[in-house]
Design a protein around this motif. Structure first.
Motif, PDB file in Angstrom:
ATOM      1  N   ALA A  95     -13.902  -5.802  -0.261  1.00 17.35           N
ATOM      2  CA  ALA A  95     -12.765  -6.449   0.697  1.00 17.35           C
ATOM      3  C   ALA A  95     -11.579  -6.265   0.023  1.00 17.35           C
ATOM      4  CB  ALA A  95     -13.033  -7.053   1.419  1.00 17.35           C
ATOM      5  N   CYS A  96     -11.300  -6.821  -1.051  1.00 15.55           N
ATOM      6  CA  CYS A  96      -9.917  -6.812  -1.430  1.00 15.55           C
ATOM      7  C   CYS A  96     -10.243  -5.047  -2.200  1.00 15.55           C
ATOM      8  CB  CYS A  96     -10.133  -7.716  -2.932  1.00 15.55           C
ATOM      9  SG  CYS A  96      -9.901  -9.146  -2.268  1.00 15.55           S
ATOM     10  N   TRP A  97     -10.485  -4.718  -2.694  1.00 12.72           N
ATOM     11  CA  TRP A  97     -10.758  -3.096  -2.771  1.00 12.72           C
ATOM     12  C   TRP A  97     -10.233  -2.342  -1.336  1.00 12.72           C
ATOM     13  CZ3 TRP A  97      -9.156   0.251  -6.747  1.00 12.72           C
ATOM     14  CH2 TRP A  97      -9.191   1.129  -6.723  1.00 12.72           C
ATOM     15  N   LEU A  98     -11.088  -2.268  -0.440  1.00 12.30           N
ATOM     16  CA  LEU A  98     -10.832  -1.737   0.494  1.00 12.30           C
ATOM     17  C   LEU A  98      -9.047  -2.160   1.036  1.00 12.30           C
ATOM     18  CD1 LEU A  98     -13.662  -2.183   2.552  1.00 12.30           C
ATOM     19  CD2 LEU A  98     -13.104  -0.169   1.285  1.00 12.30           C
ATOM     20  N   ALA A  99      -8.920  -2.411   0.819  1.00 13.47           N
ATOM     21  CA  ALA A  99      -7.196  -3.280   1.733  1.00 13.47           C
ATOM     22  C   ALA A  99      -6.367  -2.665   0.394  1.00 13.47           C
ATOM     23  CB  ALA A  99      -7.251  -4.741   1.451  1.00 13.47           C
ATOM     24  N   VAL A 100      -6.096  -2.893  -0.498  1.00 11.97           N
ATOM     25  CA  VAL A 100      -5.045  -2.145  -1.799  1.00 11.97           C
ATOM     26  C   VAL A 100      -5.675   0.161  -1.645  1.00 11.97           C
ATOM     27  CG1 VAL A 100      -4.830  -3.922  -2.662  1.00 11.97           C
ATOM     28  CG2 VAL A 100      -6.628  -2.915  -3.441  1.00 11.97           C
ATOM     29  N   ASP A 101      -6.682   0.064  -1.477  1.00 12.79           N
ATOM     30  CA  ASP A 101      -7.108   1.418  -1.687  1.00 12.79           C
ATOM     31  C   ASP A 101      -6.535   2.089  -0.397  1.00 12.79           C
ATOM     32  OD1 ASP A 101      -8.443   3.556  -2.350  1.00 12.79           O
ATOM     33  OD2 ASP A 101      -9.672   3.278  -1.164  1.00 12.79           O
ATOM     34  N   GLY A 102      -5.527   2.983  -1.604  1.00 10.85           N
ATOM     35  CA  GLY A 102      -4.442   3.673  -0.520  1.00 10.85           C
ATOM     36  C   GLY A 102      -3.407   3.066   0.028  1.00 10.85           C
ATOM     37  N   LEU A 103      -2.750   2.172  -0.648  1.00 10.02           N
ATOM     38  CA  LEU A 103      -1.611   1.928   0.265  1.00 10.02           C
ATOM     39  C   LEU A 103      -0.707   2.349  -0.541  1.00 10.02           C
ATOM     40  CD1 LEU A 103      -0.357  -0.802   1.897  1.00 10.02           C
ATOM     41  CD2 LEU A 103      -0.732  -2.625  -0.204  1.00 10.02           C
ATOM     42  N   SER A 104       0.845   2.647   0.286  1.00  9.17           N
ATOM     43  CA  SER A 104       1.564   3.237  -0.792  1.00  9.17           C
ATOM     44  C   SER A 104       3.258   2.092  -0.473  1.00  9.17           C
ATOM     45  CB  SER A 104       1.905   5.157  -0.327  1.00  9.17           C
ATOM     46  OG  SER A 104       3.047   4.925   0.035  1.00  9.17           O
ATOM     47  N   PHE A 105       3.510   2.079  -1.737  1.00  6.16           N
ATOM     48  CA  PHE A 105       4.566   0.989  -2.283  1.00  6.16           C
ATOM     49  C   PHE A 105       6.137   2.663  -1.498  1.00  6.16           C
ATOM     50  CE2 PHE A 105       1.110  -1.316  -3.833  1.00  6.16           C
ATOM     51  CZ  PHE A 105       1.106  -2.167  -3.002  1.00  6.16           C
ATOM     52  N   GLY A 106       5.361   3.191  -1.433  1.00  4.66           N
ATOM     53  CA  GLY A 106       6.836   4.478  -1.369  1.00  4.66           C
ATOM     54  C   GLY A 106       7.518   3.289   0.168  1.00  4.66           C
ATOM     55  N   GLY A 107       8.509   4.470   0.535  1.00  3.90           N
ATOM     56  CA  GLY A 107       9.340   4.465   1.576  1.00  3.90           C
ATOM     57  C   GLY A 107       8.808   4.883   2.625  1.00  3.90           C
ATOM     58  N   PHE A 108       8.982   5.146   4.183  1.00  6.10           N
ATOM     59  CA  PHE A 108       8.323   4.985   5.392  1.00  6.10           C
ATOM     60  C   PHE A 108       8.802   5.991   5.544  1.00  6.10           C
ATOM     61  CE2 PHE A 108       5.341   1.313   4.070  1.00  6.10           C
ATOM     62  CZ  PHE A 108       4.111   2.090   4.347  1.00  6.10           C
ATOM     63  N   GLY A 122      -2.622  -7.136   3.928  1.00  4.74           N
ATOM     64  CA  GLY A 122      -2.469  -7.998   3.478  1.00  4.74           C
ATOM     65  C   GLY A 122      -3.385  -9.450   4.224  1.00  4.74           C
ATOM     66  N   LEU A 123      -4.049  -8.973   5.396  1.00  6.08           N
ATOM     67  CA  LEU A 123      -4.532 -10.477   6.184  1.00  6.08           C
ATOM     68  C   LEU A 123      -5.855  -9.841   5.370  1.00  6.08           C
ATOM     69  CD1 LEU A 123      -5.099 -11.955   8.072  1.00  6.08           C
ATOM     70  CD2 LEU A 123      -5.218 -10.186   9.950  1.00  6.08           C
ATOM     71  N   ALA A 124      -5.966  -8.398   5.154  1.00  7.64           N
ATOM     72  CA  ALA A 124      -7.631  -8.567   4.717  1.00  7.64           C
ATOM     73  C   ALA A 124      -7.973  -8.523   3.062  1.00  7.64           C
ATOM     74  CB  ALA A 124      -7.626  -6.544   5.003  1.00  7.64           C
ATOM     75  N   LEU A 125      -6.926  -8.081   2.209  1.00  6.75           N
ATOM     76  CA  LEU A 125      -6.972  -9.108   1.142  1.00  6.75           C
ATOM     77  C   LEU A 125      -6.725 -10.383   0.950  1.00  6.75           C
ATOM     78  CD1 LEU A 125      -6.746  -7.995  -1.406  1.00  6.75           C
ATOM     79  CD2 LEU A 125      -4.142  -8.621  -1.714  1.00  6.75           C
ATOM     80  N   LEU A 126      -6.230 -11.330   2.272  1.00  8.05           N
ATOM     81  CA  LEU A 126      -6.855 -12.803   2.513  1.00  8.05           C
ATOM     82  C   LEU A 126      -8.042 -12.574   2.796  1.00  8.05           C
ATOM     83  CD1 LEU A 126      -5.547 -15.465   2.494  1.00  8.05           C
ATOM     84  CD2 LEU A 126      -4.854 -14.663   4.987  1.00  8.05           C
ATOM     85  N   GLY A 127      -8.245 -11.762   3.718  1.00  4.95           N
ATOM     86  CA  GLY A 127     -10.217 -12.261   3.927  1.00  4.95           C
ATOM     87  C   GLY A 127     -10.759 -12.453   2.712  1.00  4.95           C
TER      88      GLY A 127
END
Length: 181
Positions: A95-108, A122-127
């Motif tokens: 679940a932690c991996w799914l939360a950060v997989d594909g996350l982009s910290f670039g500008g939206f 973040g809620l998925a990472l917490l879970g």
């Protein structure tokens, strides 16, 4: 030498961590995880958002696994509880991996709900972290947590009653007629 009485605190801790983790994973599956702007011709540029369940379909099954893990932690003991704890810890890592997989910290792009994306992930990472902790505690404290009582175990040896009245009541409970003796 007598064995120490098992403490209920680790079992309650595992149950609460798994239930909170399941709630967080389920909630994260309902929140926005990604957004894209598409040119739709006459309609112009349209913002399309996708929920966690659409982006990562495993969030809800992981939440169900965490809830089932509560029942498993209560019902088992010893090695089965340790195996369940390892399985739950692996599910939490996933679940932690799914939360950060594909996350982009670039500008939206303008109009993209960046804070909603970070909230959902973040809620998925917490879970995932909560389920991971519940699994690790279940693995580590498996021997010190209480098991289901002997009432639920298959009888191996018939108990002898100390009191004649108790013996009569137990005979009635087992379906025997105590007056036929």
């Amino acid at each position: 030498m007598t064995q120490p009485t098992p403490s209920k605190r680790p079992l309650w801790t595992v149950a609460v961590l798994l239930l909170l983790g399941a709630a967080a994973l389920w909630g994260a599956s309902r929140l926005v995880w990604s957004a894209e702007q598409h040119d739709r011709g006459v309609r112009g540029v349209v913002l399309e958002t996708h929920t966690g369940a659409q982006v990562q379909g495993a969030l809800v099954p992981l939440a169900v696994l965490a809830v089932a893990g509560v029942a498993g932690a209560v019902a088992t003991g010893g090695w089965p509880r340790r195996v369940l704890g390892v399985l739950l810890a692996l599910a939490g890592l996933w679940a932690c991996w799914l939360a950060v997989d594909g996350l982009s910290f670039g500008g939206f792009p303008a109009g993209t709900p960046g804070w909603q994306i970070f909230t959902g992930r973040g809620l998925a990472l917490l879970g995932g972290i909560l389920v991971l902790l519940g699994g690790l505690i279940a693995t580590r404290k498996a021997g010190s947590m209480p098991r289901l009582g002997a009432r639920y175990a298959a009888p191996s040896v018939k108990k002898t009653a100390r009191d004649p009245d108790t013996e009569l009541w137990e005979a009635l409970s087992e379906g025997e007629d105590p007056t036929d003796r």
